[in-house]
Design a protein around this motif. Structure first.
Motif, PDB file in Angstrom:
ATOM      1  N   ILE A 209     -33.484 -54.851  57.579  1.00 23.22           N
ATOM      2  CA  ILE A 209     -32.449 -55.679  58.190  1.00 23.22           C
ATOM      3  C   ILE A 209     -31.767 -56.555  57.133  1.00 23.22           C
ATOM      4  O   ILE A 209     -30.539 -56.675  57.093  1.00 23.22           O
ATOM      5  CB  ILE A 209     -33.056 -56.574  59.299  1.00 23.22           C
ATOM      6  CG1 ILE A 209     -33.447 -55.741  60.516  1.00 23.22           C
ATOM      7  CG2 ILE A 209     -32.086 -57.682  59.698  1.00 23.22           C
ATOM      8  CD1 ILE A 209     -32.286 -55.185  61.305  1.00 23.22           C
TER       9      ILE A 209
ATOM     10  N   LEU B 227     -40.219 -58.852  63.825  1.00 20.80           N
ATOM     11  CA  LEU B 227     -40.090 -57.737  62.890  1.00 20.80           C
ATOM     12  C   LEU B 227     -41.292 -57.694  61.948  1.00 20.80           C
ATOM     13  O   LEU B 227     -41.758 -58.732  61.464  1.00 20.80           O
ATOM     14  CB  LEU B 227     -38.814 -57.879  62.049  1.00 20.80           C
ATOM     15  CG  LEU B 227     -37.483 -57.916  62.792  1.00 20.80           C
ATOM     16  CD1 LEU B 227     -36.342 -57.964  61.782  1.00 20.80           C
ATOM     17  CD2 LEU B 227     -37.328 -56.719  63.720  1.00 20.80           C
ATOM     18  N   ASP B 228     -41.766 -56.467  61.665  1.00 19.29           N
ATOM     19  CA  ASP B 228     -42.768 -56.340  60.614  1.00 19.29           C
ATOM     20  C   ASP B 228     -42.065 -56.395  59.261  1.00 19.29           C
ATOM     21  O   ASP B 228     -40.832 -56.442  59.177  1.00 19.29           O
ATOM     22  CB  ASP B 228     -43.589 -55.058  60.781  1.00 19.29           C
ATOM     23  CG  ASP B 228     -42.753 -53.787  60.695  1.00 19.29           C
ATOM     24  OD1 ASP B 228     -41.717 -53.772  59.982  1.00 19.29           O
ATOM     25  OD2 ASP B 228     -43.104 -52.796  61.361  1.00 19.29           O
TER      26      ASP B 228
ATOM     27  N   SER C 296     -37.365 -50.164  69.692  1.00 20.23           N
ATOM     28  CA  SER C 296     -38.322 -51.104  69.124  1.00 20.23           C
ATOM     29  C   SER C 296     -37.597 -52.396  68.773  1.00 20.23           C
ATOM     30  O   SER C 296     -36.356 -52.453  68.784  1.00 20.23           O
ATOM     31  CB  SER C 296     -38.954 -50.514  67.861  1.00 20.23           C
ATOM     32  OG  SER C 296     -37.972 -50.395  66.839  1.00 20.23           O
ATOM     33  N   GLY C 297     -38.363 -53.436  68.420  1.00 17.13           N
ATOM     34  CA  GLY C 297     -37.740 -54.702  68.034  1.00 17.13           C
ATOM     35  C   GLY C 297     -36.810 -54.537  66.849  1.00 17.13           C
ATOM     36  O   GLY C 297     -35.695 -55.063  66.838  1.00 17.13           O
ATOM     37  N   GLY C 298     -37.271 -53.761  65.866  1.00 17.78           N
ATOM     38  CA  GLY C 298     -36.439 -53.529  64.692  1.00 17.78           C
ATOM     39  C   GLY C 298     -35.180 -52.750  65.004  1.00 17.78           C
ATOM     40  O   GLY C 298     -34.103 -53.039  64.469  1.00 17.78           O
TER      41      GLY C 298
ATOM     42  N   ALA D 132     -39.384 -53.635  58.520  1.00 18.36           N
ATOM     43  CA  ALA D 132     -38.164 -53.816  59.308  1.00 18.36           C
ATOM     44  C   ALA D 132     -37.363 -55.013  58.802  1.00 18.36           C
ATOM     45  O   ALA D 132     -36.128 -54.983  58.765  1.00 18.36           O
ATOM     46  CB  ALA D 132     -38.514 -53.994  60.784  1.00 18.36           C
ATOM     47  N   LEU D 133     -38.070 -56.079  58.409  1.00 14.07           N
ATOM     48  CA  LEU D 133     -37.398 -57.273  57.885  1.00 14.07           C
ATOM     49  C   LEU D 133     -36.633 -56.949  56.608  1.00 14.07           C
ATOM     50  O   LEU D 133     -35.476 -57.370  56.435  1.00 14.07           O
ATOM     51  CB  LEU D 133     -38.427 -58.376  57.619  1.00 14.07           C
ATOM     52  CG  LEU D 133     -37.877 -59.667  57.017  1.00 14.07           C
ATOM     53  CD1 LEU D 133     -36.934 -60.349  57.997  1.00 14.07           C
ATOM     54  CD2 LEU D 133     -39.014 -60.604  56.626  1.00 14.07           C
TER      55      LEU D 133
ATOM     56  N   LYS E  73     -32.583 -55.024  66.641  1.00 18.14           N
ATOM     57  CA  LYS E  73     -31.913 -55.906  65.679  1.00 18.14           C
ATOM     58  C   LYS E  73     -30.936 -55.127  64.807  1.00 18.14           C
ATOM     59  O   LYS E  73     -29.847 -55.621  64.490  1.00 18.14           O
ATOM     60  CB  LYS E  73     -32.960 -56.630  64.821  1.00 18.14           C
ATOM     61  CG  LYS E  73     -33.921 -57.523  65.613  1.00 18.14           C
ATOM     62  CD  LYS E  73     -33.189 -58.589  66.416  1.00 18.14           C
ATOM     63  CE  LYS E  73     -34.109 -59.408  67.300  1.00 18.14           C
ATOM     64  NZ  LYS E  73     -35.001 -60.310  66.583  1.00 18.14           N
ATOM     65  N   ARG E  74     -31.295 -53.898  64.441  1.00 17.81           N
ATOM     66  CA  ARG E  74     -30.372 -53.074  63.652  1.00 17.81           C
ATOM     67  C   ARG E  74     -29.139 -52.709  64.480  1.00 17.81           C
ATOM     68  O   ARG E  74     -28.027 -52.588  63.944  1.00 17.81           O
ATOM     69  CB  ARG E  74     -31.075 -51.816  63.158  1.00 17.81           C
ATOM     70  CG  ARG E  74     -32.140 -52.084  62.104  1.00 17.81           C
ATOM     71  CD  ARG E  74     -32.838 -50.814  61.693  1.00 17.81           C
ATOM     72  NE  ARG E  74     -31.970 -49.969  60.887  1.00 17.81           N
ATOM     73  CZ  ARG E  74     -32.204 -48.695  60.634  1.00 17.81           C
ATOM     74  NH1 ARG E  74     -33.268 -48.102  61.169  1.00 17.81           N
ATOM     75  NH2 ARG E  74     -31.392 -47.992  59.887  1.00 17.81           N
TER      76      ARG E  74
ATOM     77  N   ASP F 260     -34.812 -62.207  62.607  1.00 19.34           N
ATOM     78  CA  ASP F 260     -36.066 -61.771  61.993  1.00 19.34           C
ATOM     79  C   ASP F 260     -37.263 -61.836  62.936  1.00 19.34           C
ATOM     80  O   ASP F 260     -38.356 -61.391  62.576  1.00 19.34           O
ATOM     81  CB  ASP F 260     -36.369 -62.624  60.761  1.00 19.34           C
ATOM     82  CG  ASP F 260     -36.329 -64.120  61.055  1.00 19.34           C
ATOM     83  OD1 ASP F 260     -35.693 -64.520  62.051  1.00 19.34           O
ATOM     84  OD2 ASP F 260     -36.921 -64.901  60.294  1.00 19.34           O
TER      85      ASP F 260
END
Length: 255
Positions: free
Chosen positions: A191, A183-184, A154-156, A187-188, A159-160, A180
């Motif tokens: 992060i 991200l929902d 996923s997008g999150g 997730a924001l 990024k993680r 950012d």
């Protein structure tokens, strides 16, 4: 700036082009150890270009200026040398790598830096002990290691995964290009907490964050905010500047 700590990055009168089109038009920026700097500005203002130029992206041509990182001329180093020397770039759109697991990818990156520093490379068992501690620190499930790099993430998660690389490589300066985006809110928060934990454990680490949104700065308090437009920094302020931008936009600065 924090005069009690040494300078880590100094960009002086930097001009850059891509396909003979001017993108950066005289950037001046200094970052000291332990500082968090944020780049904001409208689309096409040169924020992501600056991050890529500092990291050594080959598509961009430097036509004037210099970049000094830890007292060394960064323009004389290849991208992989810049990374091994302590510079990290988290991509806005992390690539998927089919057929390569996260564990394989991360161990290769770690051993590349070990070799650069004239330190012994680690075998898979030694590396597993090292990476497991990082996973615990930033609350990532161990299953990440066996998955192909960013494939199906996923997008999150992507990024993680970028932040996991940052933690592993223990970089002195991290450039986070729209970490950012996409991200929902949950997730924001996760992060942001991870980034704050990394910084709090070593107050000499520095960040340069590229973002469009004030919401990230609700969780990460910057030392300075810089606004870019047409390849230049047109305004610098403290964290309160983000609130002004949220209310007024960018037009008042352009005038």
């Amino acid at each position: 700036m924090n005069k009690n700590k040494p300078n880590i990055l100094k960009i002086t009168n930097l001009f850059a082009t891509v396909d003979d089109i001017a993108i950066l038009n005289g950037i001046n920026l200094e970052i000291n150890q332990g500082e968090i700097h944020v780049l904001m500005g409208p689309n096409g203002s040169g924020k992501s270009t600056l991050s890529k130029v500092v990291a050594g992206h080959p598509a961009y041509k430097i036509t004037n200026g210099e970049i000094i990182f830890k007292k060394k001329n960064l323009l004389e180093l290849e991208p992989e040398e810049r990374s091994n020397f302590g510079l990290f770039l988290a991509f806005q759109y992390p690539l998927e790598i089919t057929g390569v697991t996260n564990e394989e990818f991360l161990r290769a990156a770690y051993n590349s830096k070990q070799k650069y520093l004239n330190l012994p490379e680690v075998d898979p068992i030694e590396f597993f002990e090292i990476i497991t501690k990082k996973l615990i620190d930033i609350k990532i499930d161990i299953s990440f290691l066996s998955r192909n790099v960013n494939e199906g993430f996923s997008g999150g998660e992507k990024k993680r995964n970028e932040i996991l690389q940052l933690a592993l490589l223990d970089s002195d300066l991290a450039i986070l290009d729209e970490i950012d985006s996409g991200l929902d809110i949950d997730a924001l928060k996760l992060i942001s907490q991870t980034i704050n934990n990394i910084i709090s454990k070593n107050t000499n680490k520095s960040l340069l964050i590229v973002t469009h949104y004030q919401r990230l700065l609700d969780y990460i308090r910057p030392t300075f905010i810089h606004v870019m437009d047409k390849g230049k920094i047109i305004k610098t302020g403290n964290w309160k500047l983000a609130n002004e931008l949220e209310k007024k936009g960018y037009d008042w600065l352009k005038k």
